[in-house]
Design an enzyme around this catalytic site. Structure first.
Site, PDB file in Angstrom:
ATOM      1  N   MET A 227       3.066   6.134  -2.518  1.00  0.00           N
ATOM      2  CA  MET A 227       4.189   7.006  -2.876  1.00  0.00           C
ATOM      3  C   MET A 227       4.330   7.117  -4.400  1.00  0.00           C
ATOM      4  SD  MET A 227       5.151   8.230  -0.021  1.00  0.00           S
ATOM      5  CE  MET A 227       3.657   7.890   0.913  1.00  0.00           C
TER       6      MET A 227
ATOM      7  N   VAL B 136       0.841  -1.201   0.000  1.00  0.00           N
ATOM      8  CA  VAL B 136       0.000   0.000   0.000  1.00  0.00           C
ATOM      9  C   VAL B 136       0.879   1.254   0.000  1.00  0.00           C
ATOM     10  CG1 VAL B 136      -1.802   1.299   1.209  1.00  0.00           C
ATOM     11  CG2 VAL B 136      -1.918  -1.191   1.115  1.00  0.00           C
ATOM     12  N   CYS B 137       1.936   1.244   0.801  1.00  0.00           N
ATOM     13  CA  CYS B 137       2.839   2.406   0.850  1.00  0.00           C
ATOM     14  C   CYS B 137       3.525   2.620  -0.493  1.00  0.00           C
ATOM     15  CB  CYS B 137       3.884   2.222   1.947  1.00  0.00           C
ATOM     16  SG  CYS B 137       3.184   2.135   3.615  1.00  0.00           S
ATOM     17  N   SER B 138       3.922   1.539  -1.124  1.00  0.00           N
ATOM     18  CA  SER B 138       4.567   1.648  -2.443  1.00  0.00           C
ATOM     19  C   SER B 138       3.617   2.287  -3.446  1.00  0.00           C
ATOM     20  CB  SER B 138       4.998   0.269  -2.938  1.00  0.00           C
ATOM     21  OG  SER B 138       6.018  -0.249  -2.119  1.00  0.00           O
TER      22      SER B 138
END
Length: 153
Positions: free
Chosen positions: A48, A43-45
């Site tokens: 960003m 999710v963070c990838s």
């Protein structure tokens, strides 16, 4: 979590091993803070990568974005290079989570930042904030709406 109208706490965090970013140096510019749990997580990838694609839109509103997590500067550098990110990731590493705690978005149970967004106006006040469920990419619509609202002032 800090709310609209609060003064954004100043901070100084490493963007690279030898470069520190101070929030106060961006007074006179809109600032987006994207707190997130960890580099390399799916999710963070995605989150960003989305913000990387949105840089030209943020720029239209004279806004600088920073990603912030408790990962180390070395982890951030590898993640930035791998994902070809063109905005700084700041290491809230030592003392761990100090800035996340100041903004009220540190998760003590797991020892990482919550997934939270802040738009800070040119005077250093929080214009908008949002806490997203950890497993949900909050996208960019709320950021753009807040920046649009600031542009009307």
């Amino acid at each position: 979590m800090l709310e609209k109208g609060a003064t954004a706490p100043d901070f100084e965090l490493n963007a690279t091993p030898d470069q520190k970013i101070k929030l106060k140096d961006f007074k006179g510019k809109n600032v987006i803070l994207a707190f997130y749990p960890a580099d390399w997580s799916p999710v963070c990838s995605d989150q960003m990568a989305l913000y990387n694609e949105m840089l030209k839109y943020f720029g239209k509103y004279d806004a600088q974005i920073f990603g912030i997590s408790v990962d180390s500067v070395w982890c951030h550098l590898a993640f930035e290079q791998d994902r070809k990110l063109h905005f700084p990731l700041l290491a809230d590493f030592e003392p761990k989570g100090k800035v996340s705690k100041a903004y009220g978005v540190y998760n003590d149970e797991v020892g990482e930042s919550k997934r939270a967004l802040f738009v800070i106006d040119k005077e250093g006040k929080i214009a908008w904030s949002y806490l997203s469920p950890t497993a949900v990419n909050p996208g960019a619509d709320g950021i753009l709406d807040a920046l649009e609202e600031l542009s009307k002032k």
